[in-house]
Scaffold this motif. Structure first.
Motif, mmCIF file in Angstrom:
data_model
loop_
_atom_site.group_PDB
_atom_site.id
_atom_site.type_symbol
_atom_site.label_atom_id
_atom_site.label_comp_id
_atom_site.label_asym_id
_atom_site.label_seq_id
_atom_site.Cartn_x
_atom_site.Cartn_y
_atom_site.Cartn_z
ATOM 1 N N GLY A 13 0.779 -1.233 0.000
ATOM 2 C CA GLY A 13 0.000 0.000 0.000
ATOM 3 C C GLY A 13 0.810 1.282 0.000
ATOM 4 O O GLY A 13 0.254 2.359 0.253
ATOM 5 N N LYS A 14 2.102 1.209 -0.289
ATOM 6 C CA LYS A 14 2.937 2.419 -0.285
ATOM 7 C C LYS A 14 2.428 3.428 -1.319
ATOM 8 O O LYS A 14 2.208 4.594 -0.994
ATOM 9 C CB LYS A 14 4.401 2.055 -0.583
ATOM 10 C CG LYS A 14 5.040 1.107 0.405
ATOM 11 C CD LYS A 14 6.453 0.728 0.003
ATOM 12 C CE LYS A 14 6.558 0.039 -1.326
ATOM 13 N NZ LYS A 14 5.990 -1.315 -1.409
ATOM 14 N N THR A 15 2.210 2.987 -2.528
ATOM 15 C CA THR A 15 1.737 3.880 -3.585
ATOM 16 C C THR A 15 0.321 4.353 -3.302
ATOM 17 O O THR A 15 -0.009 5.524 -3.531
ATOM 18 C CB THR A 15 1.816 3.181 -4.952
ATOM 19 O OG1 THR A 15 3.173 2.812 -5.197
ATOM 20 C CG2 THR A 15 1.347 4.083 -6.082
ATOM 21 N N SER A 16 -0.532 3.481 -2.777
ATOM 22 C CA SER A 16 -1.899 3.882 -2.434
ATOM 23 C C SER A 16 -1.892 4.983 -1.389
ATOM 24 O O SER A 16 -2.666 5.948 -1.474
ATOM 25 C CB SER A 16 -2.696 2.683 -1.914
ATOM 26 O OG SER A 16 -2.825 1.705 -2.916
ATOM 27 N N LEU A 17 -1.021 4.865 -0.402
ATOM 28 C CA LEU A 17 -0.910 5.901 0.627
ATOM 29 C C LEU A 17 -0.460 7.224 0.018
ATOM 30 O O LEU A 17 -1.053 8.272 0.265
ATOM 31 C CB LEU A 17 0.076 5.465 1.714
ATOM 32 C CG LEU A 17 0.420 6.528 2.760
ATOM 33 C CD1 LEU A 17 -0.811 6.910 3.561
ATOM 34 C CD2 LEU A 17 1.535 6.048 3.666
ATOM 35 N N LEU A 18 0.575 7.180 -0.810
ATOM 36 C CA LEU A 18 1.068 8.407 -1.442
ATOM 37 C C LEU A 18 0.008 9.028 -2.354
ATOM 38 O O LEU A 18 -0.148 10.244 -2.388
ATOM 39 C CB LEU A 18 2.356 8.130 -2.217
ATOM 40 C CG LEU A 18 3.573 7.786 -1.364
ATOM 41 C CD1 LEU A 18 4.744 7.375 -2.249
ATOM 42 C CD2 LEU A 18 3.956 8.959 -0.484
ATOM 43 N N ASN A 19 -0.720 8.188 -3.091
ATOM 44 C CA ASN A 19 -1.775 8.706 -3.963
ATOM 45 C C ASN A 19 -2.885 9.371 -3.159
ATOM 46 O O ASN A 19 -3.409 10.410 -3.561
ATOM 47 C CB ASN A 19 -2.353 7.592 -4.835
ATOM 48 C CG ASN A 19 -1.436 7.221 -5.979
ATOM 49 O OD1 ASN A 19 -0.622 8.011 -6.418
ATOM 50 N ND2 ASN A 19 -1.568 6.001 -6.451
ATOM 51 N N ALA A 20 -3.249 8.795 -2.024
ATOM 52 C CA ALA A 20 -4.281 9.397 -1.168
ATOM 53 C C ALA A 20 -3.793 10.710 -0.569
ATOM 54 O O ALA A 20 -4.523 11.700 -0.536
ATOM 55 C CB ALA A 20 -4.688 8.425 -0.066
ATOM 56 N N SER A 22 -1.538 12.722 -1.742
ATOM 57 C CA SER A 22 -1.328 13.757 -2.753
ATOM 58 C C SER A 22 -2.608 14.145 -3.470
ATOM 59 O O SER A 22 -2.609 15.050 -4.301
ATOM 60 C CB SER A 22 -0.296 13.284 -3.785
ATOM 61 O OG SER A 22 -0.824 12.204 -4.544
ATOM 62 N N GLY A 23 -3.719 13.472 -3.158
ATOM 63 C CA GLY A 23 -4.987 13.802 -3.791
ATOM 64 C C GLY A 23 -5.170 13.191 -5.159
ATOM 65 O O GLY A 23 -6.124 13.511 -5.861
ATOM 66 N N ARG A 24 -4.278 12.294 -5.567
ATOM 67 C CA ARG A 24 -4.421 11.651 -6.877
ATOM 68 C C ARG A 24 -5.587 10.678 -6.896
ATOM 69 O O ARG A 24 -6.179 10.448 -7.937
ATOM 70 C CB ARG A 24 -3.136 10.914 -7.258
ATOM 71 C CG ARG A 24 -2.007 11.833 -7.609
ATOM 72 C CD ARG A 24 -0.794 11.065 -8.070
ATOM 73 N NE ARG A 24 0.284 11.985 -8.387
ATOM 74 C CZ ARG A 24 1.386 11.638 -9.006
ATOM 75 N NH1 ARG A 24 1.587 10.389 -9.358
ATOM 76 N NH2 ARG A 24 2.308 12.534 -9.251
ATOM 77 N N THR A 25 -5.893 10.084 -5.747
ATOM 78 C CA THR A 25 -7.042 9.185 -5.631
ATOM 79 C C THR A 25 -7.794 9.507 -4.355
ATOM 80 O O THR A 25 -7.236 10.064 -3.413
ATOM 81 C CB THR A 25 -6.617 7.700 -5.580
ATOM 82 O OG1 THR A 25 -5.781 7.494 -4.446
ATOM 83 C CG2 THR A 25 -5.909 7.263 -6.829
#
Length: 96
Positions: A13-20, A22-25
Motif C-alpha cells: 500500500g505504499k503507492t496507495s498511501l502516497l496517492n491518497a 497527494s490527492g491523486r485518488t
C-alpha cells in the motif's frame, strides 16, 4: 528539510498511501489526519463522508494540504536531456 523513507513489500500500500495523501485518488475508508487534525472526515466504504457539508473545514484543510504535497512516481516519464533539478522544476511547473 527532512528526509522520509516509505518502505514495505510489494502490495503493502505504499503507492496507495502516497496517492491518497497527494490527492491523486480518493480513499474508500479511514481518515487522513495531520498533527491530530482530520483532513478528510470519516469515510465509509461507499465513499460518502460524515462531513458532507460542502466547503466544510476538513475539505478546506485537505485542499490546502494537497496543494502543498506532490511526488514523482518511480515510473513517471522523464526527459533524459534534463538534469534532475530541471526535471523537478518542469514537473512542478506542470502542476501549476
Amino acid at each position: 528539510g527532512k528526509v522520509l523513507a516509505l518502505i514495505g513489500p510489494s502490495g503493502s500500500g505504499k503507492t496507495s498511501l502516497l496517492n491518497a495523501l497527494s490527492g491523486r485518488t480518493s480513499i474508500d475508508s479511514g481518515v487522513i489526519s495531520v498533527n491530530g487534525r482530520s483532513l478528510t472526515g470519516t469515510v465509509g466504504t461507499t465513499g460518502a463522508t460524515d462531513d458532507s457539508t460542502k466547503g466544510s473545514s476538513s475539505q478546506v484543510l485537505m485542499k490546502r494540504f494537497v496543494s502543498k504535497v506532490a511526488y514523482v512516481q518511480q515510473e513517471d516519464i522523464f526527459f533524459t536531456h534534463l538534469t534532475v533539478r530541471d526535471q523537478l522544476a518542469y514537473t512542478a511547473f506542470l502542476r501549476l
